[in-house]
Design a protein around this motif. Structure first.
Motif, short mmCIF file in Angstrom:
data_model
loop_
_atom_site.label_atom_id
_atom_site.label_comp_id
_atom_site.label_asym_id
_atom_site.label_seq_id
_atom_site.Cartn_x
_atom_site.Cartn_y
_atom_site.Cartn_z
N GLN A 9 15.92 20.39 -6.94
CA GLN A 9 14.96 20.61 -5.03
C GLN A 9 13.70 20.27 -4.97
N ASN A 10 13.25 20.00 -6.40
CA ASN A 10 11.45 18.96 -6.48
C ASN A 10 12.00 17.74 -5.08
N TYR A 11 13.24 17.21 -5.46
CA TYR A 11 13.28 15.68 -4.94
C TYR A 11 13.95 16.10 -3.38
N HIS A 12 14.74 16.57 -3.11
CA HIS A 12 14.83 17.19 -1.94
C HIS A 12 13.38 17.46 -0.73
N LYS A 13 12.76 18.08 -1.95
CA LYS A 13 11.72 18.39 -0.87
C LYS A 13 10.71 17.41 -0.48
N ILE A 14 10.73 16.41 -1.65
CA ILE A 14 9.80 15.25 -1.77
C ILE A 14 10.99 14.28 -0.11
N ILE A 15 11.99 14.20 -0.46
CA ILE A 15 13.32 13.46 0.34
C ILE A 15 12.48 14.18 2.34
N ALA A 16 12.08 14.94 2.44
CA ALA A 16 11.87 16.16 3.33
C ALA A 16 10.63 15.94 3.81
N SER A 17 9.75 15.91 3.01
CA SER A 17 7.94 15.29 3.60
C SER A 17 8.06 13.93 4.04
N LEU A 18 9.52 12.96 3.37
CA LEU A 18 8.34 11.33 3.61
C LEU A 18 8.71 11.27 5.65
N ASP A 19 9.45 12.01 6.67
CA ASP A 19 9.58 11.39 7.63
C ASP A 19 8.11 12.55 8.57
N GLU A 20 7.99 12.99 7.74
CA GLU A 20 6.81 14.25 7.99
C GLU A 20 5.01 13.17 7.44
N GLN A 21 5.46 12.89 6.58
CA GLN A 21 4.15 12.08 6.43
C GLN A 21 3.96 10.75 6.48
N ARG A 22 5.66 9.77 7.43
CA ARG A 22 5.15 8.99 7.85
C ARG A 22 4.71 9.22 9.64
N HIS A 23 5.63 10.49 10.37
CA HIS A 23 4.80 11.08 11.80
C HIS A 23 3.30 10.50 11.24
#
Length: 355
Positions: free
Chosen positions: A331-345
Motif C-alpha cells: 500500500q505504501n508503494y502505491h501511495k508513493i507512486i500516486a504522489s509522484l505526479d502530484e508533487q511534480r505538478h
C-alpha cells in the motif's frame, strides 16, 4: 472581508523574476576581494564541517577548524566533502575572520540529496556510509514516512538503518502494532534499533553502530534527532524543540547541516529536518526497484506496462497474495507512486512554466 483575487500567471512570473533579481543583487560580485595567493600556505586535505553561503568551516587533518572562502569555480560544496584547502600564513583577529580558501573538491563516494520544490534536487551531504532513519511514536508513528526514506536511501546506495526513538512513550495498546511493523522491516533485511534519548535505552548500541563510520540522521521534525545526538554527545549542545501543541508537527531545530565527531568513534552529519521526503524526481520503475522485496518479481509480470494493481498476470500481486510481500509495504508503494505526479505538478506550478 472580501477574499483576495488569486494572482495571474503573469503576476506570478513577474514576482519570481523580481525575487531572482533581488537574490542576484545580494550575491557577492566578481570584484569581492579574496585572500591573495602569496598570502596562503601549501595545499592540505580538509573536511567540510558546515557550509554557510559563500563560506565553509573546514577541518584540516591536524584538527584545526578554519572558516574559509570558496573558489568561485566550485559549483557544489556540502557538509562531508573532502577538499583541498590553503590556509592564510597569518591570521587576522576577530571571531568571523576568514582563514583560508577551499581550492578543490575530491570525488564523492556517496551523496544524499532531496528534492526541493523551488531548487530542484538539492544535495544535503556527501561521503556518507549509512543513513539512520529516525522515527518515533510522537508526533506519530507511520510506516509510510519510513518507506519514503528507505526509497531515498536505496536510490543513493547508502545503507539505511531504522531507529525508533521515544520508545518510553509507547503505550501497551500501541506496542503490538508497532512491534509487528518493525518486525516486517527486519524480515526483509533491515536493521532496526529502539532508542529512548530520555532514558538512555539503546544509546550505547547506536554509538557502537556509528563507530568508524560517517552517518547521517534523517527524519521528520519532532522525532527527536537532536535529542538523540544530545544523549550520545552531551557536549554537542544542540537545540531541541517541542512538538507543536496546535499542529502536532515538530518545530525545526536544525537549519544547517553540520558534521560532528562522536567521542566513542565515528562522525555524524546532523542535517536539516524535513517533514516529508519527496520523491518526485524518481520514475515509477525506480521506486519499485527501491522496494527491495519487489526486486525478484519486477520484470516478470505478464505485461511490460503492468501497474501492479489489478493487472492480470501481475507477479507483485501474486507475491502479495502468497504473503511474500506485506500488505502495508504494498500500500505504501502505491501511495508513493500516486504522489509522484502530484508533487511534480506542485513543483511545476511553483517553479513556473518556463522551468
Amino acid at each position: 472581508m472580501s477574499k483576495k483575487k488569486p494572482l495571474s500567471q503573469g503576476q506570478l512570473r513577474r514576482m519570481r523574476n523580481n525575487q531572482k533579481k533581488k537574490l542576484q543583487s545580494s550575491e557577492p560580485s566578481d570584484n569581492t576581494p579574496e585572500l591573495q595567493d602569496n598570502s596562503l600556505g601549501p595545499e592540505q586535505l580538509g573536511t567540510i564541517i558546515s557550509r554557510f553561503g559563500q563560506h565553509a568551516d573546514v577541518e584540516t587533518e591536524t584538527g584545526h577548524l578554519a572558516r574559509c572562502n570558496i573558489r568561485r569555480n566550485i559549483k557544489s560544496l556540502v557538509t562531508g566533502d573532502k577538499v583541498i584547502v590553503r590556509l592564510a600564513l597569518t591570521s587576522e583577529s576577530g571571531a568571523s575572520r576568514i582563514e583560508g580558501i577551499v581550492e578543490a573538491v575530491h570525488p564523492r563516494h556517496s551523496l544524499l540529496s532531496r528534492p526541493d520544490l523551488y531548487d530542484g534536487v538539492k544535495i544535503i551531504a556527501a561521503n556518507i556510509d549509512q543513513i539512520l532513519i529516525v522515527t518515533s511514536v510522537k508526533p506519530a508513528f507511520t510506516t509510510q514516512i519510513i518507506d519514503r526514506y528507505l526509497v531515498a536511501s536505496e536510490d543513493t546506495g547508502i545503507a539505511p538503518v531504522i531507529v525508533l526513538n521515544k520508545v518510553d512513550l509507547i503505550t501497551p495498546e500501541e506496542l503490538p502494532e508497532i512491534e509487528a511493523a518493525l518486525q516486517r522491516y527486519r524480515d526483509i533485511g533491515y536493521d532496526v534499533y529502539k532508542v529512548s534519548s530520555k532514558t538512555g535505552e539503546g544509546v550505547e548500541q547506536i554509538n557502537q553502530l556509528m563507530d568508524g563510520k560517517v552517518s547521517v540522521f534523517v527524519g521528520q521534525s519532532g522525532v527527536g534527532k537532536s535529542s538523540m545526538i544530545n544523549a550520545m554527545m552531551p557536549d554537542a549542545e544542540l537545540l531541541t524543540g517541542d512538538i507543536s501543541e496546535n499542529s502536532g508537527l515538530g518545530q525545526h531545530t536544525t537549519t544547517t547541516a553540520k558534521l560532528l565527531h562522536i567521542s566513542t568513534g565515528g562522525d555524524l552529519i546532523d542535517s536539516p529536518g524535513v517533514r516529508e521526503f519527496a520523491l518526485w524526481h524518481l520514475p515509477a520503475e525506480r521506486v519499485g526497484q527501491c522496494f527491495i522485496e519487489f526486486r525478484d518479481y519486477l520484470g516478470t509480470c505478464k505485461f511490460r506496462d503492468c501497474k501492479h494493481l489489478n493487472d492480470p498476470g501481475c507477479s507483485i500481486a501474486e507475491a502479495l497474495e502468497a504473503g511474500e510481500i506485506s500488505q502495508d509495504r504494498y500500500q505504501n508503494y502505491h501511495k508513493i507512486i500516486a504522489s509522484l505526479d502530484e508533487q511534480r505538478h506542485a513543483r511545476h506550478f511553483r517553479a513556473g512554466p518556463d522551468e
